[in-house]
Design a protein around this motif. Sequence first.
Motif, PDB file in Angstrom:
ATOM      1  N   GLU A   3       0.849  -1.180   0.000  1.00  0.00           N
ATOM      2  CA  GLU A   3       0.000   0.000   0.000  1.00  0.00           C
ATOM      3  C   GLU A   3       0.889   1.236   0.000  1.00  0.00           C
ATOM      4  O   GLU A   3       1.836   1.324   0.767  1.00  0.00           O
ATOM      5  N   VAL A  15      -4.015   9.618  -3.398  1.00  0.00           N
ATOM      6  CA  VAL A  15      -4.054   8.342  -4.100  1.00  0.00           C
ATOM      7  C   VAL A  15      -3.528   7.272  -3.148  1.00  0.00           C
ATOM      8  O   VAL A  15      -2.423   7.383  -2.654  1.00  0.00           O
ATOM      9  N   ARG A  17      -2.697   3.362  -3.188  1.00  0.00           N
ATOM     10  CA  ARG A  17      -2.499   2.217  -4.091  1.00  0.00           C
ATOM     11  C   ARG A  17      -2.323   0.962  -3.259  1.00  0.00           C
ATOM     12  O   ARG A  17      -1.497   0.913  -2.355  1.00  0.00           O
ATOM     13  N   THR A  18      -3.109  -0.057  -3.576  1.00  0.00           N
ATOM     14  CA  THR A  18      -3.007  -1.348  -2.926  1.00  0.00           C
ATOM     15  C   THR A  18      -2.841  -2.404  -4.005  1.00  0.00           C
ATOM     16  O   THR A  18      -3.609  -2.431  -4.968  1.00  0.00           O
ATOM     17  N   ASP A  19      -1.828  -3.249  -3.861  1.00  0.00           N
ATOM     18  CA  ASP A  19      -1.592  -4.332  -4.803  1.00  0.00           C
ATOM     19  C   ASP A  19      -1.804  -5.646  -4.064  1.00  0.00           C
ATOM     20  O   ASP A  19      -1.126  -5.907  -3.072  1.00  0.00           O
ATOM     21  N   THR A  24      -4.308  -4.230  -8.954  1.00  0.00           N
ATOM     22  CA  THR A  24      -3.961  -2.945  -8.356  1.00  0.00           C
ATOM     23  C   THR A  24      -5.247  -2.171  -8.139  1.00  0.00           C
ATOM     24  O   THR A  24      -6.029  -1.996  -9.069  1.00  0.00           O
ATOM     25  N   LEU A  26      -6.606   1.470  -6.950  1.00  0.00           N
ATOM     26  CA  LEU A  26      -6.267   2.857  -6.662  1.00  0.00           C
ATOM     27  C   LEU A  26      -7.493   3.526  -6.064  1.00  0.00           C
ATOM     28  O   LEU A  26      -8.510   3.676  -6.734  1.00  0.00           O
ATOM     29  N   ALA A  43       0.733   6.622 -10.051  1.00  0.00           N
ATOM     30  CA  ALA A  43       0.201   5.437  -9.374  1.00  0.00           C
ATOM     31  C   ALA A  43      -0.189   4.348 -10.364  1.00  0.00           C
ATOM     32  O   ALA A  43      -0.227   3.171 -10.010  1.00  0.00           O
ATOM     33  N   LEU A  44      -0.471   4.716 -11.602  1.00  0.00           N
ATOM     34  CA  LEU A  44      -0.857   3.740 -12.617  1.00  0.00           C
ATOM     35  C   LEU A  44       0.320   2.945 -13.165  1.00  0.00           C
ATOM     36  O   LEU A  44       0.129   1.930 -13.822  1.00  0.00           O
ATOM     37  N   VAL A  55      -6.393  -3.434 -13.126  1.00  0.00           N
ATOM     38  CA  VAL A  55      -6.485  -2.225 -12.302  1.00  0.00           C
ATOM     39  C   VAL A  55      -7.943  -1.877 -12.043  1.00  0.00           C
ATOM     40  O   VAL A  55      -8.764  -1.895 -12.955  1.00  0.00           O
ATOM     41  N   ILE A  57      -9.912   1.409 -10.392  1.00  0.00           N
ATOM     42  CA  ILE A  57      -9.776   2.781  -9.894  1.00  0.00           C
ATOM     43  C   ILE A  57     -11.082   3.156  -9.212  1.00  0.00           C
ATOM     44  O   ILE A  57     -12.132   3.181  -9.845  1.00  0.00           O
TER      45      ILE A  57
END
Length: 129
Positions: A3, A15, A17-19, A24, A26, A43-44, A55, A57
């Motif tokens: 994160e 923003v 970001r969590t993977d 991903t 956002l 972040a992308l 992704v 969002i």
Amino acid sequence: MAENREAAGHGTLTVVRTDADGITVLGLEGEIDHQSVGGLTRALVPADSAVGQRVVIDLSRVTFMDSSGVNALIAAFQAAGNAGGWLRLVVVRGAVMRTLQLVGLDTVIPFHPTLEDALAPTRPDPGKS
């Protein structure tokens, strides 16, 4: 799971970001405009160079978006598709939704009412073969 938090622009966009599990997510909060869109575009960038980035969002806490944000979403959608991945949006009602509908993004990028819906695996349409 990783994160990252980044405040972009003049504090107008946050923003997160969590993977996790190859997706991903956002989470955006605030306004997306020409001053803050850099936080979104940074972040992308994939955490790794894996092909087929997936992704989501989450725009549910975005209060304003101008053409800079729309262009960033289009570019991200095209990049994900070209790499064999996908991009989905969690959207809200109000001004942001009207902006996205006005430019026709709702006919190009999959919109979902909740984060859970956006993260769900896609199911084949039984009417299509």
